[in-house]
Structure formats: C-alpha cells, structure tokens
Design a protein around this motif. Structure first.
Motif, mmCIF file in Angstrom:
data_model
loop_
_atom_site.group_PDB
_atom_site.id
_atom_site.type_symbol
_atom_site.label_atom_id
_atom_site.label_comp_id
_atom_site.label_asym_id
_atom_site.label_seq_id
_atom_site.Cartn_x
_atom_site.Cartn_y
_atom_site.Cartn_z
ATOM 1 N N CYS A 102 0.843 -1.191 0.000
ATOM 2 C CA CYS A 102 0.000 0.000 0.000
ATOM 3 C C CYS A 102 0.880 1.245 0.000
ATOM 4 O O CYS A 102 2.082 1.163 -0.210
ATOM 5 C CB CYS A 102 -0.918 -0.021 1.221
ATOM 6 N N VAL A 103 0.275 2.382 0.262
ATOM 7 C CA VAL A 103 1.001 3.647 0.364
ATOM 8 C C VAL A 103 0.742 4.220 1.746
ATOM 9 O O VAL A 103 -0.409 4.446 2.123
ATOM 10 C CB VAL A 103 0.555 4.649 -0.724
ATOM 11 N N CYS A 104 1.813 4.453 2.495
ATOM 12 C CA CYS A 104 1.710 4.993 3.840
ATOM 13 C C CYS A 104 2.246 6.420 3.854
ATOM 14 O O CYS A 104 3.419 6.643 3.538
ATOM 15 C CB CYS A 104 2.486 4.135 4.830
ATOM 16 N N ILE A 105 1.394 7.361 4.199
ATOM 17 C CA ILE A 105 1.786 8.762 4.291
ATOM 18 C C ILE A 105 1.354 9.266 5.655
ATOM 19 O O ILE A 105 0.159 9.438 5.919
ATOM 20 C CB ILE A 105 1.158 9.612 3.172
ATOM 21 N N GLY A 106 2.326 9.521 6.517
ATOM 22 C CA GLY A 106 1.986 9.918 7.872
ATOM 23 C C GLY A 106 1.218 8.800 8.551
ATOM 24 O O GLY A 106 1.644 7.651 8.599
ATOM 25 N N GLY A 107 0.049 9.124 9.071
ATOM 26 C CA GLY A 107 -0.786 8.110 9.694
ATOM 27 C C GLY A 107 -1.829 7.521 8.775
ATOM 28 O O GLY A 107 -2.663 6.729 9.213
ATOM 29 N N SER A 108 -1.795 7.878 7.476
ATOM 30 C CA SER A 108 -2.788 7.381 6.511
ATOM 31 C C SER A 108 -2.214 6.216 5.710
ATOM 32 O O SER A 108 -1.075 6.292 5.224
ATOM 33 C CB SER A 108 -3.222 8.507 5.562
ATOM 34 N N VAL A 109 -3.006 5.172 5.561
ATOM 35 C CA VAL A 109 -2.613 3.985 4.788
ATOM 36 C C VAL A 109 -3.613 3.824 3.646
ATOM 37 O O VAL A 109 -4.808 3.633 3.873
ATOM 38 C CB VAL A 109 -2.582 2.723 5.675
ATOM 39 N N TYR A 110 -3.085 3.895 2.401
ATOM 40 C CA TYR A 110 -3.922 3.821 1.199
ATOM 41 C C TYR A 110 -3.700 2.462 0.522
ATOM 42 O O TYR A 110 -2.622 2.190 -0.002
ATOM 43 C CB TYR A 110 -3.566 4.948 0.231
ATOM 44 N N CYS A 111 -4.750 1.637 0.544
ATOM 45 C CA CYS A 111 -4.702 0.316 -0.097
ATOM 46 C C CYS A 111 -5.807 0.185 -1.144
ATOM 47 O O CYS A 111 -6.335 -0.905 -1.371
ATOM 48 C CB CYS A 111 -4.835 -0.786 0.955
ATOM 49 N N ASP A 112 -6.168 1.270 -1.772
ATOM 50 C CA ASP A 112 -7.243 1.250 -2.760
ATOM 51 C C ASP A 112 -6.860 0.424 -3.984
ATOM 52 O O ASP A 112 -5.747 0.550 -4.517
ATOM 53 C CB ASP A 112 -7.581 2.679 -3.206
ATOM 54 N N ASP A 113 -7.819 -0.409 -4.437
ATOM 55 C CA ASP A 113 -7.696 -1.129 -5.707
ATOM 56 C C ASP A 113 -6.374 -1.893 -5.804
ATOM 57 O O ASP A 113 -5.644 -1.800 -6.788
ATOM 58 C CB ASP A 113 -7.823 -0.132 -6.867
ATOM 59 N N PRO B 186 -5.256 -5.824 5.585
ATOM 60 C CA PRO B 186 -3.850 -6.107 5.883
ATOM 61 C C PRO B 186 -3.492 -5.640 7.287
ATOM 62 O O PRO B 186 -4.160 -4.750 7.844
ATOM 63 C CB PRO B 186 -3.098 -5.289 4.822
ATOM 64 N N PRO B 187 -2.480 -6.220 7.903
ATOM 65 C CA PRO B 187 -2.017 -5.715 9.212
ATOM 66 C C PRO B 187 -1.544 -4.270 9.081
ATOM 67 O O PRO B 187 -0.737 -3.951 8.211
ATOM 68 C CB PRO B 187 -0.854 -6.656 9.556
ATOM 69 N N LEU B 188 -2.056 -3.412 9.934
ATOM 70 C CA LEU B 188 -1.778 -1.985 9.823
ATOM 71 C C LEU B 188 -0.793 -1.546 10.896
ATOM 72 O O LEU B 188 -0.781 -2.089 12.007
ATOM 73 C CB LEU B 188 -3.081 -1.189 9.970
ATOM 74 N N PRO B 189 0.053 -0.556 10.595
ATOM 75 C CA PRO B 189 0.945 0.004 11.623
ATOM 76 C C PRO B 189 0.149 0.565 12.796
ATOM 77 O O PRO B 189 -0.980 1.037 12.629
ATOM 78 C CB PRO B 189 1.696 1.119 10.875
ATOM 79 N N LYS B 190 0.737 0.549 13.965
ATOM 80 C CA LYS B 190 0.009 0.950 15.164
ATOM 81 C C LYS B 190 -0.348 2.430 15.180
ATOM 82 O O LYS B 190 -1.265 2.825 15.900
ATOM 83 C CB LYS B 190 0.836 0.603 16.407
ATOM 84 N N ASP B 191 0.386 3.251 14.397
ATOM 85 C CA ASP B 191 0.103 4.688 14.399
ATOM 86 C C ASP B 191 -0.877 5.087 13.296
ATOM 87 O O ASP B 191 -1.026 6.274 12.996
ATOM 88 C CB ASP B 191 1.397 5.491 14.259
ATOM 89 N N THR B 192 -1.568 4.124 12.697
ATOM 90 C CA THR B 192 -2.519 4.423 11.627
ATOM 91 C C THR B 192 -3.701 5.230 12.165
ATOM 92 O O THR B 192 -4.318 4.864 13.166
ATOM 93 C CB THR B 192 -3.032 3.129 10.982
#
Length: 330
Positions: free
Chosen positions: A130-141, A148-154
């Motif tokens: 995916c794409v991780c920017i700051g606390g945002s996780v983008y897994c579109d399409d 998916p397992p997400l970082p704790k600061d999401t």
C-alpha cells in the motif's frame, strides 16, 4: 624671433647628427687606411661595395670565425627539482589512528511494526503493498481479499475497491489512533460483532457499495456513517443503536432494505438519508417528542425519504418539530 629660434634648433640637430656619425661604434667603424690619410665625411660613399673576399686582410684577426663552428650545448634553464622521495620530510605532529568501527547493521523489519509496517498475508509489508503517508494507509484497488495488518500509528485507513468479503475482530486490534475506515466498493457481507469495539477514536465509517445486512455495534465517538447501497435490513440494526452516538452528524442509509426509520436518533444529527428503502409509515416519536410539544430538533435540516412507499402528508405530526420538512412523495 620665431625664425631665429627655428634656425638655432636646426643647427643643434645637425651638430648632434655629425657627432653620432663620427662616434667610434663597432658597427660604424671606418675602413682602415693610411695613417696620413684624413677621413672625409663628405666624400665617404655609403654605397661602396664591400670586399667580402678580403675580410681577413682588411680586419685582420678581429673576428675568430672558428668559434662559430663550436657546438652550442642546450641545457635546462630551470634547475632540476628534486623528487619527493629525495626531499627532506617535514616534521609533523604524531598522528593518532582511531580504531575502525564496523558499520551499524541496517535492519529492514518486514515482519514487525518497522519501517514498512507489519508483513501481510501476501508475503510483503503493508507499506510496500500500500502507500503509507503519515498516519494514513492507502490500499485502494490493490486486489486485497482481507484487511492487511496496519501500523500501530494508523489514523486513516483506505481499502476501497478491493475484494474483501469479511471483516474480522482482529483486523483493527490495538489501533488506538484509528479515526477513519473507508471500505467502499468491496464485497463485504459479514463483520464480527465486536470488530469496532476497541476503536476509541473512530469517527468515520464508510461502508458504501457492499453487501452488508447486519451492522455491528459502533463506538460512541462516531461522527459520520455511510452505509449506502447495501443489503441492510431493520432487524440487522441494534435496538437503540444510534441513540448513544451523541456526536453523530451524518447518517447515510439510502438504497437498503429498511422497513422503518431507526429510532431514537441523537440530537446531534444533521443529515439523515433514507431514500430508496421500504419505509411505509412514521410515528409521532420518529423525530419529535409527543410528550413535549415545545420540543424542537434544530440540527436536523436534511431528511430524505423519497423513493419509499410512503406519503409524508399522512404523518404531519411526525415532523412538526423539524426546522424543515423532509423530502419525499406527496
């Protein structure tokens, strides 16, 4: 006076010229003659042809022509520069050699909550898939079939337009900073009951365009809920499920299979969209309080009830407390 001055200057120039011609310069030496013969400047012929064959007899031993045949040695103009090895070494202070430390190991933690997030079931870290920017996780399409397992600061998770069918109660575990979940456009038909129970900061839940029939219990921190275009039925909602959501402002439930308006609704609600359902009737306590005729619901200004088998003219007592009439069939 001017003519006298010019005459004196001409005379002086002539005297200087005579003296120059009579001076004994090597290049201007007169040819030798008899001692008794006087040298006459006026009769000296500069065009007299030189007797080159008798130079030795005329000038005697004045020139040694043999010296011209000597070999001329060409040497180095600049003195030889001694090589660095031959130069004396300058005195330096004693150098201290520090021990060489081995480079620090570089660790790319693919399996733990490291730089690229935890490892997914597809064998690669979340933040590479995916794409991780700051606390945002983008897994579109991205073709995901599970969260998916997400970082704790999401703080914001976007998993739109994938193939997710089920949301498990472990998918958002220990994500105490998570504020927004967007799973629009998946194939979700089921969710564990306590899937959102641990999300104490959750405000936005966007689940439009799925196949959801039952909505699990939601945190009281909710501000926006979007469940448009699902298979939601009235029995799939918790009794008084929205009552305690005192911060809820936007509730989108259009294009589902609801039989009635889910009451009671929190006073914070501003927008309620229920168009294209199966709602057939309203009662006096749907929006108002039949025991308090002075009650006014000031915040709720946008109600959509169109495309329902409902004639809003028949239930005037249900919305006399509203600042604006709902939109629906007359």
């Amino acid at each position: 006076m001017f003519e006298l001055r010019m005459s004196l200057q001409s005379l002086m120039v002539g005297l200087v010229l005579v003296l120059v011609l009579l001076s004994p310069c090597p290049g201007m030496a007169a040819p030798p003659g008899d001692d008794d013969e006087a040298f006459d400047v006026e009769t000296y012929n500069l065009n007299t042809e030189m007797d080159w064959e008798n130079l030795d007899q005329i000038y005697g031993d004045s020139y040694d022509y043999d010296d011209l045949d000597q070999e001329i040695e060409v040497g180095t103009v600049a003195p030889d520069t001694p090589s660095p090895a031959s130069q004396p070494k300058a005195q330096h202070e004693e150098e201290v050699t520090l021990p060489t430390l081995p480079p620090a190991p570089v660790s790319l933690d693919f399996k733990g909550p490291g730089l690229f997030g935890p490892e997914t079931g597809l064998g690669m870290p979340t933040c590479l898939l995916c794409v991780c920017i700051g606390g945002s996780v983008y897994c579109d399409d991205t073709g995901l079939d599970q969260i998916p397992p997400l970082p704790k600061d999401t703080t914001h998770f976007y998993g739109r337009f994938n193939k997710i069918r089920h949301v498990k109660n472990t998918d958002f575990l220990n994500l105490n900073k998570l504020q927004s979940i967007d799973l629009t456009g998946n194939q979700i038909s089921g969710m564990d009951e306590d899937v959102f129970g641990s999300l104490t900061q959750l405000q936005d839940l966007l689940l439009a365009d799925n196949n959801i029939q039952v909505l699990p219990e939601l945190p009281v921190t909710m501000r926006r809920i979007d469940l448009r275009n699902n298979q939601l039925i009235s029995r799939g909602l918790h009794s008084d499920g929205f009552k305690d959501l005192t911060q809820l402002e936007f509730l989108y439930l259009s294009s589902n299979n609801l039989d009635y308006v889910p009451t009671p609704l929190p006073l914070s609600l501003r927008v309620l969209h229920l168009q294209d359902n199966n709602i057939q009737s309203l009662h006096e306590d749907t929006f108002c309080d039949r025991h308090d005729r002075n009650f006014i619901r000031r915040n709720l200004e946008d109600i959509r009830l169109d495309s329902n088998p409902l004639n809003i003219n028949l239930f005037a007592q249900a919305y006399i407390c509203l600042p604006r009439l709902p939109v629906g069939s007359q």
